[in-house]
Write an enzyme that holds these catalytic residues in place. Structure first.
Site, PDB file in Angstrom:
ATOM      1  N   ASP A 259     -22.932 -18.276  -6.132  1.00  0.00           N
ATOM      2  CA  ASP A 259     -24.033 -17.388  -6.519  1.00  0.00           C
ATOM      3  C   ASP A 259     -23.662 -16.634  -7.804  1.00  0.00           C
ATOM      4  O   ASP A 259     -24.483 -16.468  -8.699  1.00  0.00           O
ATOM      5  CB  ASP A 259     -24.308 -16.390  -5.383  1.00  0.00           C
ATOM      6  CG  ASP A 259     -24.434 -17.112  -4.051  1.00  0.00           C
ATOM      7  OD1 ASP A 259     -25.446 -17.780  -3.833  1.00  0.00           O
ATOM      8  OD2 ASP A 259     -23.483 -17.040  -3.240  1.00  0.00           O
TER       9      ASP A 259
ATOM     10  N   HIS B 247     -24.400 -14.525   1.691  1.00  0.00           N
ATOM     11  CA  HIS B 247     -24.750 -15.759   0.978  1.00  0.00           C
ATOM     12  C   HIS B 247     -26.030 -16.308   1.623  1.00  0.00           C
ATOM     13  O   HIS B 247     -26.016 -17.216   2.432  1.00  0.00           O
ATOM     14  CB  HIS B 247     -23.608 -16.773   1.082  1.00  0.00           C
ATOM     15  CG  HIS B 247     -23.951 -18.109   0.466  1.00  0.00           C
ATOM     16  ND1 HIS B 247     -24.246 -18.269  -0.864  1.00  0.00           N
ATOM     17  CD2 HIS B 247     -24.068 -19.341   1.016  1.00  0.00           C
ATOM     18  CE1 HIS B 247     -24.516 -19.540  -1.105  1.00  0.00           C
ATOM     19  NE2 HIS B 247     -24.420 -20.207   0.016  1.00  0.00           N
TER      20      HIS B 247
HETATM   21  P1  NAD Z   1     -21.562 -32.717   4.486  1.00  0.00           P
HETATM   22  O1  NAD Z   1     -22.438 -32.955   5.679  1.00  0.00           O
HETATM   23  O2  NAD Z   1     -21.609 -33.677   3.346  1.00  0.00           O
HETATM   24  O3  NAD Z   1     -20.046 -32.633   4.960  1.00  0.00           O
HETATM   25  C1  NAD Z   1     -19.648 -31.848   6.033  1.00  0.00           C
HETATM   26  C2  NAD Z   1     -18.490 -32.563   6.687  1.00  0.00           C
HETATM   27  O4  NAD Z   1     -17.967 -31.702   7.686  1.00  0.00           O
HETATM   28  C3  NAD Z   1     -18.888 -33.883   7.384  1.00  0.00           C
HETATM   29  O5  NAD Z   1     -18.090 -34.935   6.881  1.00  0.00           O
HETATM   30  C4  NAD Z   1     -18.630 -33.607   8.856  1.00  0.00           C
HETATM   31  O6  NAD Z   1     -18.184 -34.753   9.548  1.00  0.00           O
HETATM   32  C5  NAD Z   1     -17.560 -32.519   8.751  1.00  0.00           C
HETATM   33  N1  NAD Z   1     -17.408 -31.703   9.960  1.00  0.00           N
HETATM   34  C6  NAD Z   1     -18.364 -31.285  10.817  1.00  0.00           C
HETATM   35  N2  NAD Z   1     -17.808 -30.594  11.825  1.00  0.00           N
HETATM   36  C7  NAD Z   1     -16.486 -30.545  11.592  1.00  0.00           C
HETATM   37  C8  NAD Z   1     -15.384 -29.971  12.273  1.00  0.00           C
HETATM   38  N3  NAD Z   1     -15.524 -29.326  13.438  1.00  0.00           N
HETATM   39  N4  NAD Z   1     -14.149 -30.125  11.741  1.00  0.00           N
HETATM   40  C9  NAD Z   1     -13.974 -30.784  10.583  1.00  0.00           C
HETATM   41  N5  NAD Z   1     -14.980 -31.364   9.907  1.00  0.00           N
HETATM   42  C10 NAD Z   1     -16.219 -31.245  10.396  1.00  0.00           C
HETATM   43  O7  NAD Z   1     -21.853 -31.229   4.006  1.00  0.00           O
HETATM   44  P2  NAD Z   1     -21.459 -30.555   2.610  1.00  0.00           P
HETATM   45  O8  NAD Z   1     -22.555 -30.759   1.655  1.00  0.00           O
HETATM   46  O9  NAD Z   1     -20.072 -30.929   2.245  1.00  0.00           O
HETATM   47  O10 NAD Z   1     -21.527 -29.010   3.037  1.00  0.00           O
HETATM   48  C11 NAD Z   1     -20.607 -28.462   3.940  1.00  0.00           C
HETATM   49  C12 NAD Z   1     -21.004 -27.031   4.288  1.00  0.00           C
HETATM   50  O11 NAD Z   1     -20.904 -26.194   3.136  1.00  0.00           O
HETATM   51  C13 NAD Z   1     -22.457 -26.880   4.768  1.00  0.00           C
HETATM   52  O12 NAD Z   1     -22.516 -25.946   5.835  1.00  0.00           O
HETATM   53  C14 NAD Z   1     -23.166 -26.328   3.551  1.00  0.00           C
HETATM   54  O13 NAD Z   1     -24.348 -25.639   3.888  1.00  0.00           O
HETATM   55  C15 NAD Z   1     -22.104 -25.414   3.013  1.00  0.00           C
HETATM   56  N6  NAD Z   1     -22.239 -24.981   1.620  1.00  0.00           N
HETATM   57  C16 NAD Z   1     -21.901 -23.692   1.339  1.00  0.00           C
HETATM   58  C17 NAD Z   1     -21.967 -23.219   0.033  1.00  0.00           C
HETATM   59  C18 NAD Z   1     -21.598 -21.793  -0.294  1.00  0.00           C
HETATM   60  O14 NAD Z   1     -21.851 -21.368  -1.434  1.00  0.00           O
HETATM   61  N7  NAD Z   1     -21.028 -21.024   0.614  1.00  0.00           N
HETATM   62  C19 NAD Z   1     -22.368 -24.091  -0.988  1.00  0.00           C
HETATM   63  C20 NAD Z   1     -22.706 -25.398  -0.671  1.00  0.00           C
HETATM   64  C21 NAD Z   1     -22.633 -25.835   0.650  1.00  0.00           C
HETATM   65  C1  LMR Z   2     -25.970 -23.317  -1.775  1.00  0.00           C
HETATM   66  O1  LMR Z   2     -26.098 -22.130  -2.049  1.00  0.00           O
HETATM   67  O2  LMR Z   2     -26.213 -24.225  -2.580  1.00  0.00           O
HETATM   68  C2  LMR Z   2     -25.440 -23.709  -0.412  1.00  0.00           C
HETATM   69  O3  LMR Z   2     -25.291 -22.585   0.407  1.00  0.00           O
HETATM   70  C3  LMR Z   2     -26.244 -24.776   0.240  1.00  0.00           C
HETATM   71  C4  LMR Z   2     -27.570 -24.239   0.708  1.00  0.00           C
HETATM   72  O4  LMR Z   2     -27.881 -24.446   1.891  1.00  0.00           O
HETATM   73  O5  LMR Z   2     -28.304 -23.661  -0.083  1.00  0.00           O
END
Ligand code: NAD
Ligand code: LMR
Length: 324
Positions: free
Chosen positions: A158, A186
């Site tokens: 962000d 967030h």
């Molecule tokens: P994704 O679905 O591509 O990958 C997530 C992975 O986590 C998968 O491979 C899944 O098998 C694995 N997983 C699920 N449960 C698990 C566990 N108990 N132990 C280990 N691995 C496990 O998702 P992504 O796009 O990589 O996003 C991951 C997370 O990050 C999501 O919750 C997304 O919303 C979040 N995210 C947060 C931010 C932020 O700014 N905070 C930004 C982008 C994404």
């Molecule tokens: C983001 O800010 O891009 C991540 O938290 C993914 C989402 O769900 O928006």
């Protein structure tokens, strides 16, 4: 020369696939630090994870000592110095991040317990999986033998989004902008605060109209994640991995002089924000620790926004109280 153990959960997912290679190539800790990389996945994703491990091997990274690909949290967090807790479900179109809370919460209580049992006592934890702030609270509460200050959640994406938008608006470079803060959660209730920010040492509020700040800039930073999901059909990944690198690198090596960054950390009551939630504050990092920037003037508009984000986090906390 020492060896650091770095754990990435969800390492076969979108963000994990970016993060693992950037960390293993030395972009996090520098070329002088050797790395034992531990990658955690669920059993169903182990084939994909082993494929990632093979690709990491194929990069022949000079600072990568060992790779462990596992579905066992006790193996993944053994001696861990830095943990990137990414593994969790992402939201899809039309969802809020808080809709993921109940589905993802158990992951973070189990991983908090494993960190408590197996990790280095001085571990640094970054929670990325959404809803990141409350997941970090769950992990922290399940690791009573580790300092709460070891647990943080990611607001840097962000923060970086806000820098990029202000830079574009003021015809400046992102590095010209200082003292920007993203407060709170967030979520769409986060508060991108420009009242203390400067562009080339000039106050942003003297350069840009409040109308643009309130009606264009703030909503657009708040809704950037959803906008990306709408366009890509998937949530942000490369930018999230990049922000995770920025967050941990600044935590370890320190923030730049005369500037601060936004990190979600356990609230200590600063700015009247309740303790017992993980809330984003402006922080300065030195010698591997962070400190909240104190005594910033908070005007009436900012106060309302800070409190709205606090209220949302207190509500999230209520929903998962049984896991704390
Ligand atoms: P994704 O679905 O591509 O990958 C997530 C992975 O986590 C998968 O491979 C899944 O098998 C694995 N997983 C699920 N449960 C698990 C566990 N108990 N132990 C280990 N691995 C496990 O998702 P992504 O796009 O990589 O996003 C991951 C997370 O990050 C999501 O919750 C997304 O919303 C979040 N995210 C947060 C931010 C932020 O700014 N905070 C930004 C982008 C994404
Ligand atoms: C983001 O800010 O891009 C991540 O938290 C993914 C989402 O769900 O928006």
């Amino acid at each position: 020369m020492s060896i650091k153990t770095i754990t990435i959960t969800g390492a076969a997912g979108q963000i994990g696939y970016q993060l693992a290679f950037r960390i293993a190539s030395g972009q996090l800790l520098g070329q002088e630090e050797k790395i034992n990389l531990k990658l955690l996945e669920i059993p169903a994703a182990l084939d994909a994870l082993n494929g990632v491990a093979m690709e990491l091997d194929d990069c022949a990274f000079p600072c990568l000592e060992t790779i462990t690909a596992t579905d066992n949290a006790s193996v993944a967090f053994q001696d861990c110095d830095y943990a990137f807790l990414v593994g969790a479900k992402p939201r899809g179109p039309g969802m809020e991040r808080s809709d993921l809370l109940l589905g993802n919460a158990e992951i973070f209580s189990a991983q908090g317990k494993a960190i408590n049992a197996y990790a280095n006592r001085n571990i640094k934890v970054l929670v990325v999986g959404n809803p990141a702030n409350t997941n970090a609270l769950i992990a922290m509460s399940n690791a009573p033998e580790i300092s709460p200050n070891s647990f943080t959640a990611m607001m840097r994406l962000d923060h970086n989004r806000a820098l990029a938008q202000l830079a574009a608006k003021t015809d400046a470079h992102v590095t010209d902008i200082k003292k920007l803060t993203i407060w709170g959660n967030h979520s769409t209730m986060q508060y991108p605060d420009i009242y203390h920010a400067t562009v080339n040492d000039q106050k942003v509020i003297n350069l840009i109209s409040l109308d643009w700040i309130k009606n264009t800039f703030i909503p657009s930073v708040q809704q950037r994640g959803a906008q990306i999901i709408k366009l890509r059909g998937l949530s942000s990944a490369a930018s999230a991995a990049s922000a995770a690198m920025d967050h941990v690198r600044d935590w370890v090596f320190g923030t730049a002089d005369n500037n601060w960054i936004s990190m979600a950390i356990p609230s200590d009551g600063s700015y009247g924000i309740s303790e017992g939630i993980i809330y984003s504050f402006p922080v300065i990092c030195t010698n591997g620790s962070y400190e909240i920037v104190q005594a910033l003037e908070i005007n009436e508009f900012s106060e309302i926004c800070l409190k709205a984000s606090e209220a949302e986090l207190l509500e999230e906390r209520k929903a998962i109280e049984h896991l704390l």
